[in-house]
Design an enzyme around this catalytic site. Sequence first.
Site, PDB file in Angstrom:
ATOM      1  N   GLU A  81      -0.826  13.886  -6.614  1.00 21.61           N
ATOM      2  CA  GLU A  81      -0.453  14.266  -5.238  1.00 21.61           C
ATOM      3  C   GLU A  81      -0.939  15.678  -4.903  1.00 21.61           C
ATOM      4  OE1 GLU A  81       3.658  13.443  -4.332  1.00 21.61           O
ATOM      5  OE2 GLU A  81       3.590  14.643  -2.507  1.00 21.61           O
ATOM      6  N   LYS A 270      13.192  14.018  -5.105  1.00 21.73           N
ATOM      7  CA  LYS A 270      11.814  13.557  -5.371  1.00 21.73           C
ATOM      8  C   LYS A 270      10.886  14.764  -5.417  1.00 21.73           C
ATOM      9  CE  LYS A 270       7.574  11.808  -4.438  1.00 21.73           C
ATOM     10  NZ  LYS A 270       6.359  12.573  -4.094  1.00 21.73           N
ATOM     11  N   ASP A 286       8.236  11.164 -21.970  1.00 22.73           N
ATOM     12  CA  ASP A 286       8.598   9.906 -21.322  1.00 22.73           C
ATOM     13  C   ASP A 286       9.202  10.206 -19.945  1.00 22.73           C
ATOM     14  OD1 ASP A 286       9.838   7.553 -20.518  1.00 22.73           O
ATOM     15  OD2 ASP A 286      10.451   6.996 -22.544  1.00 22.73           O
ATOM     16  N   HIS A 384       0.441  20.133   3.722  1.00 20.90           N
ATOM     17  CA  HIS A 384      -0.051  18.983   2.979  1.00 20.90           C
ATOM     18  C   HIS A 384      -1.410  18.530   3.500  1.00 20.90           C
ATOM     19  CE1 HIS A 384       2.202  16.556   0.137  1.00 20.90           C
ATOM     20  NE2 HIS A 384       1.478  15.522   0.487  1.00 20.90           N
TER      21      HIS A 384
END
Length: 430
Positions: A81, A270, A286, A384
């Site tokens: 991202e 998130k 992991d 972004h």
Amino acid sequence: MSTSRIAGFYNLPLDQRLRKLADAAKLDLADLAAFQENGLPAAQADKMVENAIGTYSLPLGIGLNFIVDGHEVLVPMAIEEPSVIAGASYMAKLARTAGGFTTISSEPEMIGQIQILDVRDLVHASMEIMNHKDELLAEVDAVDPVIKKIGGGARDLEVRIMEDSPIGPFLVVHLIYDVRDAMGANAVNTACEKLAASLEKITGGRVHLRILSNLADRRLVTAHCTIPLNELGFIADDGLIFTGQQVRDGIIEAWAFAAVDPYRAATHNKGIMNGVDAVVIATGNDWRAIEAGAHAYASSSGCYTSLSTWGKDANGDLTGELTMPMAVGIVGGATRVHPAAQAALKLLGVKTASELAGIIASVGLAQNLAALRALATEGIQRGHMSLHARQVAIAAGATGDLIEKIALQMVTEKKVRIDRAEEILQARNK
Ligand code: NAD
């Protein structure tokens, strides 16, 4: 390491960045070579998973400017991202003026769960287990002599009666196990297996599941930072002025939304995981385990909420704190067999899993701040967009210089869409 501030890193050609990185980290170029050799040879992948046919790559970048617990750290981040690495690095730069990030980790204690069914008297069986606690702990302590030798091992037992299950009541034993520098799943699962026979004998029941819990709420890490008010103000590209006070209050208001609303908290967390996962993946850990632990922990009050807290101190400076489970290792799992993960751990220079946990939480907090600051000021899209626009231009078929030119035109027009990129490309190719 001398400093994690590498001026002009962004503008260097890719191959020169690696050299610069090796110099800054005082490592040989060969130590970091795995980063540019596909990270993982296919032959190695074949030893890691079933039916391997090759490998799948992600971009790997470096989070700059981080100071964690007084140490300069260059942070490897694997993520697809745009804006995450830039955002975290920029916030780390703001945080370093007040000393960077400080962290506290609890002992690396994981929880193994053992489900016991068909127990006639649950209360009596629970008491019997506790009566035999010392011998049960001694039995399991001998399972992993390596962990035992370095100061880890079985710490405690807890018994829970699950009254309202769909199949009726049953017992659950929690084995608290200090896994030191391992993530610990295999170690804990093996320890739980070992206890099964003794627990059946003591309770007269039938042991069913024996498995680690990913809600690692005894293995928490907290990262803290302070951003001086005078670092927060800025002038946006369009000339709009944001004072430090406005930015600080905007960030606190944005956090308050996540604190009370699960819909907002999911996106807020998130953003934290953007930073956390990128380092977890780069170090061969992991990330499903970390994700599961994070979100379960965020719900532990009964209502899903923000993992971080933002406020102001007596000076009026912005303060941020992130607490979350962090079951990561620097031994075992893929950390030992993935060449790029090995290079990442070397670059970080961590000696314990707790140090790695502290760095990961700091990156999560920095990334959270980047998102909140953008949302509270110019809006997330704007920051972004320029990186996103490049991806859209590439997807439309642009190559070389055209990528930047088409991206710039789309951002200027405020039309960052594949159809517009294709139109511009076609017009230029006529
Ligand atoms: P592991 O078994 O590969 O390595 C841990 C072992 O390394 C220890 O048992 C110990 O014997 C040895 N060791 C050497 N030096 C050590 C040190 N300094 N500190 C601690 N141990 C040391 O790995 P693991 O950490 O037990 O398990 C991690 C793996 O398990 C990951 O690959 C994960 O994906 C996988 N896994 C996860 C889950 C889950 O999250 N629910 C379940 C099963 C497996």
